[in-house]
Design a protein around this motif. Structure first.
Motif, mmCIF file in Angstrom:
data_model
loop_
_atom_site.group_PDB
_atom_site.id
_atom_site.type_symbol
_atom_site.label_atom_id
_atom_site.label_comp_id
_atom_site.label_asym_id
_atom_site.label_seq_id
_atom_site.Cartn_x
_atom_site.Cartn_y
_atom_site.Cartn_z
ATOM 1 N N GLN A 118 -10.028 7.392 1.699
ATOM 2 C CA GLN A 118 -8.780 6.946 3.235
ATOM 3 C C GLN A 118 -9.255 6.320 4.016
ATOM 4 N N GLY A 119 -10.461 7.147 4.493
ATOM 5 C CA GLY A 119 -11.130 6.583 6.172
ATOM 6 C C GLY A 119 -11.659 6.046 5.824
ATOM 7 N N LEU A 120 -13.255 5.709 4.121
ATOM 8 C CA LEU A 120 -13.927 5.033 4.508
ATOM 9 C C LEU A 120 -13.515 3.805 3.625
ATOM 10 N N VAL A 121 -12.112 2.897 3.475
ATOM 11 C CA VAL A 121 -12.192 2.189 2.738
ATOM 12 C C VAL A 121 -12.529 1.222 3.681
ATOM 13 N N PHE A 173 -2.894 4.527 -4.727
ATOM 14 C CA PHE A 173 -2.392 5.066 -5.843
ATOM 15 C C PHE A 173 -3.312 6.271 -6.334
ATOM 16 N N LEU A 174 -4.441 6.600 -6.393
ATOM 17 C CA LEU A 174 -5.297 7.910 -6.356
ATOM 18 C C LEU A 174 -4.576 9.180 -5.480
ATOM 19 N N GLY A 192 -9.524 -1.922 -0.883
ATOM 20 C CA GLY A 192 -10.149 -0.433 -1.347
ATOM 21 C C GLY A 192 -8.588 0.162 -1.046
ATOM 22 N N LEU A 193 -7.985 -0.278 0.078
ATOM 23 C CA LEU A 193 -6.630 0.334 0.060
ATOM 24 C C LEU A 193 -5.640 1.193 -0.783
ATOM 25 N N ALA A 240 0.576 -1.114 -0.229
ATOM 26 C CA ALA A 240 -0.146 -0.146 0.329
ATOM 27 C C ALA A 240 1.118 1.282 -0.123
ATOM 28 N N LEU A 241 2.204 1.315 0.474
ATOM 29 C CA LEU A 241 2.926 2.381 1.046
ATOM 30 C C LEU A 241 3.826 2.440 -0.591
#
Length: 487
Positions: A110-113, A124-125, A118-119, A72-73
């Protein structure tokens, strides 16, 4: 006194700088520096707060495998590199606030994934949305400030990244104190504190509150961020004329140059441009792996989670003061290369202490040195191409290329600091980080030697080439025999 001679001393120490010029610079500083520093602080905060969220239980709550956290990073920087297109010719008054607005919205998302896929997608976005800010700001600096005046301003701007780490640590500590209250994890309370009636309790995340802050500030930024220097409405006509006259006497920044694809080719064929890029590649590996994994490393010293969050603050505060102090002396003595090498050596010493010592106090001291070294080195090297690449389109490409190639190093850092190599406070990745810093020292030395040789060569040629016209000087840019590299 020639332009090259005038460039040898920082403007604050020059008796030939008029009171009007000093007043003009202060006016430009007040308009540019606070808003750009704040935007970069938010950018760095929104990309790195995932490290604090991880320590507060994000990985477990989302069902993300430990190794997938590293992915993810890295995915963030994939988006960052792909979309690092030199869009610096866009009007900064619209372009930069719009970027901030978009990544603020993405940060909220990000807080809604709710799962790993989703993460990955949202990271990426986020990278794609933030990609244009740094090169855009560096380019704006180049059309407002003389070459000798830019490094100090870039240092203040880049200091926002270190302050973001300090702010994030304090914020995470405060929210961490609420862990378990109402049956919720501390990272979920980031939102519950202010958003109880707006966000479903099952989707509260550490990122949302900071994303909302970014969106709010982006809307204000539309009224603060200036446009190009020749159109700047916050300056009077007299001030604008004086600003452009200063820029024309120093470089190409005061001229209106049409975009040419040949300038793009010039950037890609210039070995110095690539050396700047590889220099940042070496430092970027260390910068982002350090900022993302700092809370985890400090927790590994034996501190509780809430203590580790708070103890990320001193390294970042120290880094800010180290940046501003070192860049002041770098500007005063008109030197970049030796200070970048010194910063890399300080960082290496810090990593050696972290690797070899067994006492937490000494290891934490190593963390402090590493923070001061890596942030200071980055602040100096990121302003270097803007000072030494002439030709507006070529400079725009050079700055973007430096960030793109550099952030490939960040991708490597995110992937190498993986769970299977986390033993002994990531001993193996830390050794690799030292290798990257040594590579950066080699790149600095290469730039130092090559630019010094070229300056001496041009000094010998100058008496034979007195007939070079002003138009030729602008057209040739940094290839002009009258152009001198700032080393």
């Amino acid at each position: 006194m020639s332009v090259s001679e005038k460039n040898s001393v920082v403007e604050e120490d020059q008796p030939d700088v008029s009171v009007e010029d000093r007043r003009l610079l202060r006016k430009v500083d007040r308009r540019l520096l606070p808003v750009f520093t704040l935007l970069y602080l938010l950018s760095f905060l929104d990309r790195s707060n995932i490290g604090n969220a991880k320590l507060d239980g994000m990985i477990t709550d989302l069902g993300v495998a430990p190794a997938s956290y590293n992915t993810a990073l890295a995915i963030y920087f994939v988006g960052y590199v792909i979309f690092e297109i030199p869009a610096n010719r866009c009007n900064p008054q619209v372009w930069l606030p719009s970027l901030t607005l978009v990544w603020g919205i993405v940060s909220i998302c990000q807080g809604l994934v709710k799962n790993q896929a989703g993460l990955f997608g949202i990271r990426f976005l986020l990278g794609a949305a933030e990609a244009g800010l740094f090169p855009g700001v560096i380019y704006v600096f180049s059309v407002y400030y003389l070459r000798r005046e830019r490094s100090w301003r870039v240092a203040i701007f880049f200091g926002g990244s270190a302050l973001a780490g300090a702010f994030g640590g304090i914020f995470a500590y405060c929210i961490g104190l609420m862990n378990g209250v109402g049956g919720r994890s501390g990272w979920q309370w980031y939102v519950r504190a202010l958003m109880h009636h707006l966000i479903n309790t099952t989707s509260k995340r550490i990122f949302i509150l900071e994303g909302i802050l970014t969106v709010a500030i982006s809307l204000i930024a539309y009224f603060i961020v200036p446009t190009w220097s020749h159109e700047a409405k916050f300056l009077s006509e007299t001030e604008k004329t004086r600003l452009l006259d200063r820029l024309r006497a120093d470089s190409d920044a005061g001229t209106d140059q049409a975009f040419k694809w040949s300038s793009v080719g010039d950037a890609f064929s210039d070995h110095l441009v690539w050396a700047y890029a590889f220099l940042f590649h070496g430092f970027s590996f260390v910068l982002y792996s350090f900022s993302f994994f700092l809370p985890t490393i400090i927790a590994g010293l034996g501190f509780e989670t809430w203590q580790a969050q708070l103890m990320t603050v001193p390294p970042n505060v120290l880094a800010s003061f180290s940046i501003w102090t070192t860049v002041y002396f770098s500007s005063r003595y008109n030197a970049r290369a030796p200070f970048i090498i010194g910063a890399a050596i300080v960082c290496i010493i810090g990593y050696i202490l972290l690797i070899t010592c067994t006492r937490p106090g000494l290891q934490y001291f190593g963390v402090l040195l590493a923070a001061a070294g890596v942030y200071t080195g980055n602040s100096l090297l990121l302003s270097w191409p803007g000072e030494n690449v002439s030709g507006q389109a070529k400079r725009a490409v050079a700055v973007a290329l430096q960030i793109s190639v550099g952030d490939i190093g960040a991708i490597a850092g995110c992937l190498i600091y993986r769970p299977t190599l986390s033993s002994r406070l990531y001993r193996t990745p830390n050794l690799i980080a030292i290798g990257y810093l040594l590579f950066a020292i080699v790149m600095v030395t290469y730039l130092w030697v090559m630019m010094s040789m070229e300056n001496r060569r041009r000094d010998r040629l100058l008496p034979k080439d007195e007939d070079e016209t002003e138009e030729e000087r602008i057209r040739l840019g940094d290839r002009s025999v009258r152009y001198r590299y700032r080393i």
